[in-house]
Design a protein around this motif. Structure first.
Motif, PDB file in Angstrom:
ATOM      1  N   CYS A   1      53.884  20.384  45.273  1.00  0.00           N
ATOM      2  CA  CYS A   1      55.171  19.687  45.414  1.00  0.00           C
ATOM      3  C   CYS A   1      55.040  18.505  46.375  1.00  0.00           C
ATOM      4  O   CYS A   1      55.562  17.414  46.113  1.00  0.00           O
ATOM      5  N   LEU A   2      54.340  18.705  47.482  1.00  0.00           N
ATOM      6  CA  LEU A   2      54.184  17.626  48.449  1.00  0.00           C
ATOM      7  C   LEU A   2      53.306  16.511  47.892  1.00  0.00           C
ATOM      8  O   LEU A   2      53.571  15.322  48.116  1.00  0.00           O
TER       9      LEU A   2
ATOM     10  N   LYS B   1      56.374   9.558  51.688  1.00  0.00           N
ATOM     11  CA  LYS B   1      56.568   9.898  50.280  1.00  0.00           C
ATOM     12  C   LYS B   1      56.675   8.643  49.408  1.00  0.00           C
ATOM     13  O   LYS B   1      56.886   7.533  49.903  1.00  0.00           O
ATOM     14  N   HIS B   2      56.590   8.858  48.107  1.00  0.00           N
ATOM     15  CA  HIS B   2      56.774   7.796  47.121  1.00  0.00           C
ATOM     16  C   HIS B   2      58.217   7.308  47.171  1.00  0.00           C
ATOM     17  O   HIS B   2      59.155   8.111  47.289  1.00  0.00           O
TER      18      HIS B   2
ATOM     19  N   THR C   1      63.015  17.734  37.699  1.00  0.00           N
ATOM     20  CA  THR C   1      63.143  18.257  39.055  1.00  0.00           C
ATOM     21  C   THR C   1      61.991  19.236  39.264  1.00  0.00           C
ATOM     22  O   THR C   1      61.744  20.112  38.434  1.00  0.00           O
TER      23      THR C   1
ATOM     24  N   MET D   1      61.444  13.473  53.925  1.00  0.00           N
ATOM     25  CA  MET D   1      62.204  14.639  53.483  1.00  0.00           C
ATOM     26  C   MET D   1      63.630  14.573  54.017  1.00  0.00           C
ATOM     27  O   MET D   1      63.866  14.197  55.164  1.00  0.00           O
TER      28      MET D   1
ATOM     29  N   VAL E   1      60.871   8.844  44.695  1.00  0.00           N
ATOM     30  CA  VAL E   1      61.041  10.307  44.689  1.00  0.00           C
ATOM     31  C   VAL E   1      61.865  10.726  45.897  1.00  0.00           C
ATOM     32  O   VAL E   1      61.655  10.244  47.008  1.00  0.00           O
ATOM     33  N   ARG E   2      62.816  11.610  45.645  1.00  0.00           N
ATOM     34  CA  ARG E   2      63.535  12.251  46.756  1.00  0.00           C
ATOM     35  C   ARG E   2      62.995  13.668  46.934  1.00  0.00           C
ATOM     36  O   ARG E   2      62.781  14.381  45.948  1.00  0.00           O
ATOM     37  N   ILE E   3      62.759  14.061  48.159  1.00  0.00           N
ATOM     38  CA  ILE E   3      62.366  15.426  48.467  1.00  0.00           C
ATOM     39  C   ILE E   3      63.409  15.983  49.431  1.00  0.00           C
ATOM     40  O   ILE E   3      63.607  15.469  50.529  1.00  0.00           O
TER      41      ILE E   3
ATOM     42  N   GLY F   1      54.510  10.668  43.066  1.00  0.00           N
ATOM     43  CA  GLY F   1      55.597  10.414  42.131  1.00  0.00           C
ATOM     44  C   GLY F   1      55.431  11.112  40.799  1.00  0.00           C
ATOM     45  O   GLY F   1      56.264  10.953  39.909  1.00  0.00           O
TER      46      GLY F   1
ATOM     47  N   ILE G   1      62.356  16.525  44.244  1.00  0.00           N
ATOM     48  CA  ILE G   1      61.613  17.727  44.600  1.00  0.00           C
ATOM     49  C   ILE G   1      62.525  18.573  45.465  1.00  0.00           C
ATOM     50  O   ILE G   1      63.000  18.127  46.510  1.00  0.00           O
TER      51      ILE G   1
ATOM     52  N   ALA H   1      55.412  14.531  45.685  1.00  0.00           N
ATOM     53  CA  ALA H   1      56.317  13.682  46.459  1.00  0.00           C
ATOM     54  C   ALA H   1      55.611  12.391  46.870  1.00  0.00           C
ATOM     55  O   ALA H   1      56.232  11.326  46.953  1.00  0.00           O
TER      56      ALA H   1
END
Length: 313
Positions: free
Chosen positions: A254-255, A170-171, A227, A202, A174-176, A261, A136, A258
């Motif tokens: 988006c959050l 976050k999951h 993405t 984050m 997943v990278r944020i 997933g 994200i 995150a």
């Protein structure tokens, strides 16, 4: 001086009607409107300097962050170095000047809610049902301190996270990541926002932008993995720069992605026509959401996103 008028009165009126009144239109999560509208205005302006009419009723609600997202997306499709928003941008705050411009400009192009829907489709062109998300990408353009504040509030008020994870992290798949200038990062850190966002998971990259981050390990190594971004600019450029599929969504969505997933499914055959709730046209609402009940009594449950009902400042 403007050389084309983009008339968004009908679009704004339709949105305000759906939300019942102007103030309520900004109590739901419609931050994605501004990058979508900027992208659309760039396409509609045909290389000319545009004057956008119709947003005057939102003068007190439109933030600098909204304008930043709007202008970044405008620059991806428009070739004009300038755009005027009546009642909002500095040169267009004076009604007398705006009226004089209107008299001088001979070309007017309407902007409808259907145009906005079509542009949302362009930005979210890699929509797949319940798509997995590996990255994200926020901060294109760079995050502001006020955006960091809002991100913290969105995390704290997210009903999905509240019901599942009291720690609100976050999951793990997943990278944020957010791009942000070093100076503003330090300011936000001094206010405690960075610490809260980093606790969520984050990551921050300082002093560069997403258009320079083209390869793994920042960009997902799996070509078919999506993405997700809230940026109209990055959603426009990203697929060509990275060779990866892109999804576009609001900051709140988006959050939530995150955390879960996955991007919320947006199936074109579904009742919401594959669009976020705030973007459903009155025609769609009356035929798919009303279920035989009067529009006014049922609109709120159709329009307001179920994930989050947060008043925007």
């Amino acid at each position: 001086i403007p050389t084309i008028i983009l008339d968004a009165h009908d679009m704004v009126e339709e949105l305000n009607t759906m939300m019942q009144d102007q103030s309520q239109a900004f109590t739901v999560n419609i931050d994605a409107l501004f990058p979508v509208l900027g992208h659309l205005c760039g396409s509609k302006s045909d290389g000319k300097v545009p004057l956008v009419l119709g947003l005057e009723a939102w003068t007190n609600q439109v933030s600098k962050d909204d304008l930043k997202a709007f202008c970044a997306a405008f620059g991806t499709t428009g070739t004009s170095p300038l755009i005027h928003l009546a009642g909002i941008t500095p040169e267009a705050m004076d009604k007398g000047i705006v009226n004089e411009w209107k008299r001088q400009v001979s070309t007017t192009v309407p902007i409808s809610l259907r145009d906005v829907e079509n542009t949302f489709d362009i930005l979210d062109k890699d929509r797949q049902s319940n798509s997995p998300v590996e990255l994200i990408a926020l901060g294109n353009p760079h995050l502001s301190v006020s955006e960091c504040e809002r991100l913290v509030k969105l995390i704290d008020d997210n009903d999905v996270m509240k019901s599942v994870d009291s720690q609100k992290t976050k999951h793990d798949q997943v990278r944020i990541i957010a791009c942000m200038s070093r100076e503003l990062y330090q300011r936000a850190q001094g206010l405690g926002y960075i610490q809260r966002l980093e606790a969520f998971g984050m990551e921050f990259i300082n002093d560069t932008c997403w258009c320079m981050l083209l390869d793994p390990p920042v960009i997902p190594s799996t070509p078919g993995t999506a993405t997700l971004t809230n940026s109209g600019k990055y959603s426009h450029y990203g697929p060509g720069l990275t060779g990866r599929p892109f999804r576009f969504a609001s900051t709140a969505d988006c959050l939530t992605a995150a955390f879960t997933g996955r991007v919320a499914a947006m199936d074109r055959s579904s009742a919401n026509n594959g669009l976020p709730g705030w973007l459903l046209s009155k025609r769609t609402l009356s035929t798919t959401c009303g279920q035989g009940r009067p529009f006014a009594s049922h609109a709120a449950s159709c329009v307001v996103p179920r994930i989050l009902r947060l008043a925007r400042r």
